[in-house]
Design a protein around this motif. Structure first.
Motif, mmCIF file in Angstrom:
data_model
loop_
_atom_site.group_PDB
_atom_site.id
_atom_site.type_symbol
_atom_site.label_atom_id
_atom_site.label_comp_id
_atom_site.label_asym_id
_atom_site.label_seq_id
_atom_site.Cartn_x
_atom_site.Cartn_y
_atom_site.Cartn_z
ATOM 1 N N CYS B 15 37.552 42.272 47.784
ATOM 2 C CA CYS B 15 37.523 43.276 46.721
ATOM 3 C C CYS B 15 38.716 44.210 46.865
ATOM 4 O O CYS B 15 39.082 44.600 47.960
ATOM 5 N N LYS B 16 39.340 44.562 45.725
ATOM 6 C CA LYS B 16 40.491 45.468 45.758
ATOM 7 C C LYS B 16 40.161 46.863 45.223
ATOM 8 O O LYS B 16 41.058 47.650 44.946
ATOM 9 N N GLY B 17 38.868 47.134 45.050
ATOM 10 C CA GLY B 17 38.452 48.487 44.673
ATOM 11 C C GLY B 17 38.994 48.975 43.342
ATOM 12 O O GLY B 17 39.209 50.170 43.145
ATOM 13 N N CYS B 18 39.190 48.063 42.384
ATOM 14 C CA CYS B 18 39.861 48.440 41.133
ATOM 15 C C CYS B 18 38.944 49.192 40.164
ATOM 16 O O CYS B 18 39.406 49.809 39.220
ATOM 17 N N GLU B 19 37.653 49.113 40.362
ATOM 18 C CA GLU B 19 36.635 49.837 39.562
ATOM 19 C C GLU B 19 36.409 49.261 38.166
ATOM 20 O O GLU B 19 35.688 49.853 37.362
ATOM 21 N N CYS B 21 34.770 46.538 37.405
ATOM 22 C CA CYS B 21 33.373 46.062 37.343
ATOM 23 C C CYS B 21 32.421 47.231 37.084
ATOM 24 O O CYS B 21 31.432 47.107 36.374
ATOM 25 N N CYS B 61 35.967 40.858 36.784
ATOM 26 C CA CYS B 61 36.558 41.096 38.110
ATOM 27 C C CYS B 61 37.842 40.265 38.253
ATOM 28 O O CYS B 61 37.791 39.045 38.279
ATOM 29 N N VAL B 65 35.461 38.080 42.827
ATOM 30 C CA VAL B 65 34.768 38.214 44.107
ATOM 31 C C VAL B 65 33.262 38.412 43.950
ATOM 32 O O VAL B 65 32.565 38.610 44.933
ATOM 33 N N ILE B 66 32.753 38.368 42.711
ATOM 34 C CA ILE B 66 31.328 38.634 42.511
ATOM 35 C C ILE B 66 30.573 37.352 42.153
ATOM 36 O O ILE B 66 30.974 36.615 41.258
HETATM 37 S S1 SF4 Z 1 36.233 44.309 39.760
HETATM 38 FE FE1 SF4 Z 1 34.919 45.308 41.247
HETATM 39 S S2 SF4 Z 1 34.429 43.709 42.748
HETATM 40 FE FE2 SF4 Z 1 36.219 43.010 41.587
HETATM 41 S S3 SF4 Z 1 37.973 43.674 42.798
HETATM 42 FE FE3 SF4 Z 1 37.596 45.266 41.284
HETATM 43 S S4 SF4 Z 1 36.251 46.734 42.341
HETATM 44 FE FE4 SF4 Z 1 36.213 44.828 43.521
#
Ligand code: SF4
Ligand SMILES: Cc1ncc(C[n+]2csc(CCOP(=O)(O)OP(=O)(O)O)c2C)c(N)n1
Ligand code: SF4
Ligand code: SF4
Lengths: 264, 74
Positions: B15-19, B21, B61, B65-66
């Motif tokens: 996960c890259k913490g992109c927010e 999701c 995502c 990763v989900i």
């Molecule tokens: S969408 Fe959510 S789970 Fe996927 S990389 Fe971004 S923060 Fe992580």
């Protein structure tokens, strides 16, 4: 650490409704957090998996942030010199007409250095699929102005905003190629929300299926974000894209079954 | 009455913490952890039990990763 809110009773293989496709190699993608390239790579591979054509598909990766697509996509891939992907795709498709051939290109690749290859492949009506990621900037090289950069938009090479009097107008290359007789299907999509990503995947499916008909180019533009180049968080960039990119690059089909779609 | 129950599993190392999701989830199931993974990203975590398994988060995502589970329960 114990995982919070886990519902272990339903975590069974038969209950899986979504998992990463095996056609993406099991390694981290090189894109920045939140970049639309990741979603676009994935829905393209999901489509090829669902069509069951992984052994018969050849992809061409560009120069740009997706230059390493051949490392991520678990199918036969070739890397083209900057902008030359449609020329390479032309040769491959003519040599192996029973294979599915696609290019995956950014706006710098497709609409600047590769303009000639794009236009002529589309005009010749090569039986290929072109996936065009338009983030209005050169992402890989640090966020310079692209042909598709919006009027007034700031980039590293137009820090005060694109002045069309000096820098020319943003290029709607998708509208342009939709006018060419060699294009059969031309559409503009995005992948920043679940609804849009599902629609974009359907468009990619149609663009790949069309190759069975031998009717010419299928072209899917995906208006996408470049958080790093735009200097925004991913969610800010997606909002900015809706407010600024979509009015100039409206989503929807431009040409279906070889016929221009009439504007409402 | 049959009820739909969902759950997600996040590969927190990838996960890259992109927010993205977090914004896509209609039930506010996801937030970013205070902790970081080995790459230094504040990874996504679940913060409630309300997941229906709609797959929205997984579809947007960028890093895929989900994994999403869904089941009907009586
Ligand atoms: S969408 Fe959510 S789970 Fe996927 S990389 Fe971004 S923060 Fe992580
Ligand atoms: C012949 C040549 N000229 C210039 C470059 C430098 N270069 C690398 S990527 C790039 C632009 C990429 O932008 P785009 O196609 O929009 O893709 P993005 O990185 O935004 O996905 C340029 C100019 C190069 N690699 N080769
Ligand atoms: S530089 Fe822009 S286009 Fe390239 S990976 Fe980062 S966000 Fe995506
Ligand atoms: S599957 Fe749907 S409800 Fe569950 S966390 Fe993802 S977006 Fe939220």
């Amino acid at each position: 650490m114990e995982e919070a809110f886990a519902k272990l009773d339903i975590r069974k293989p038969e209950n899986i409704v979504y998992k990463r496709t095996d056609l993406l190699v099991d390694r981290p993608l090189s894109y920045c957090p939140g970049c639309g390239h990741g979603v676009a790579n994935r829905i393209l591979m999901e489509t090829i998996e669902e069509m069951g054509i992984q052994d018969k598909t050849i992809g061409i990766s560009p120069v740009g942030c997706s230059v390493l697509a051949y490392d991520f996509m678990n199918i036969d891939m070739l890397g083209a010199a900057h902008g030359r992907a449609p020329a390479l795709a032309t040769a491959i498709k003519r040599l192996w007409p029973d294979h599915f051939v696609f290019t995956y290109q950014g706006d710098g690749d497709l609409a600047a250095i590769g303009t000639a290859e794009t236009i002529h492949a589309c005009n010749r009506g090569e039986n290929i699929t072109i996936i065009f990621i338009n983030n209005a900037i050169y992402g890989m090289t640090g966020g310079q102005m692209a042909p598709t950069t919006l009027e007034g938009m700031r980039t590293a090479t137009c820090p005060y905003g694109r002045d069309v009097k000096i820098m020319g107008n943003p290029l709607k290359i998708t509208e342009l190629i939709s006018q060419l007789p060699g294009t059969y299907f031309v559409t503009r999509q995005s992948v920043h929300t679940p609804v849009n990503a599902r629609r974009a995947k359907k468009a990619i499916r149609m663009a790949m299926e069309n190759q069975k008909l031998n009717k010419g180019v299928s072209f899917v533009e995906i208006v996408s974000n470049c958080n790093s180049g735009w200097k925004m968080t991913p969610n800010q960039a997606n909002k900015w894209m809706e407010e600024n990119m979509f009015p100039f690059y409206p989503l929807g089909d431009l040409k279906v079954d070889g016929k221009l779609v009439e504007k409402k | 009455m049959a009820k739909v129950k969902g759950d997600i599993v996040i590969n927190i190392e990838r996960c890259k913490g992109c927010e993205v999701c977090m914004t896509a989830c209609p039930f506010h199931v996801i937030a970013m952890a205070k902790e970081v993974n080995s790459k230094g990203y504040h990874y996504a975590v679940k913060v409630n039990n309300d997941c229906t398994g709609c797959t929205n988060c997984a579809v947007v995502c960028p890093d895929g990763v989900i994994t999403v589970y869904r089941a009907k329960t009586e």
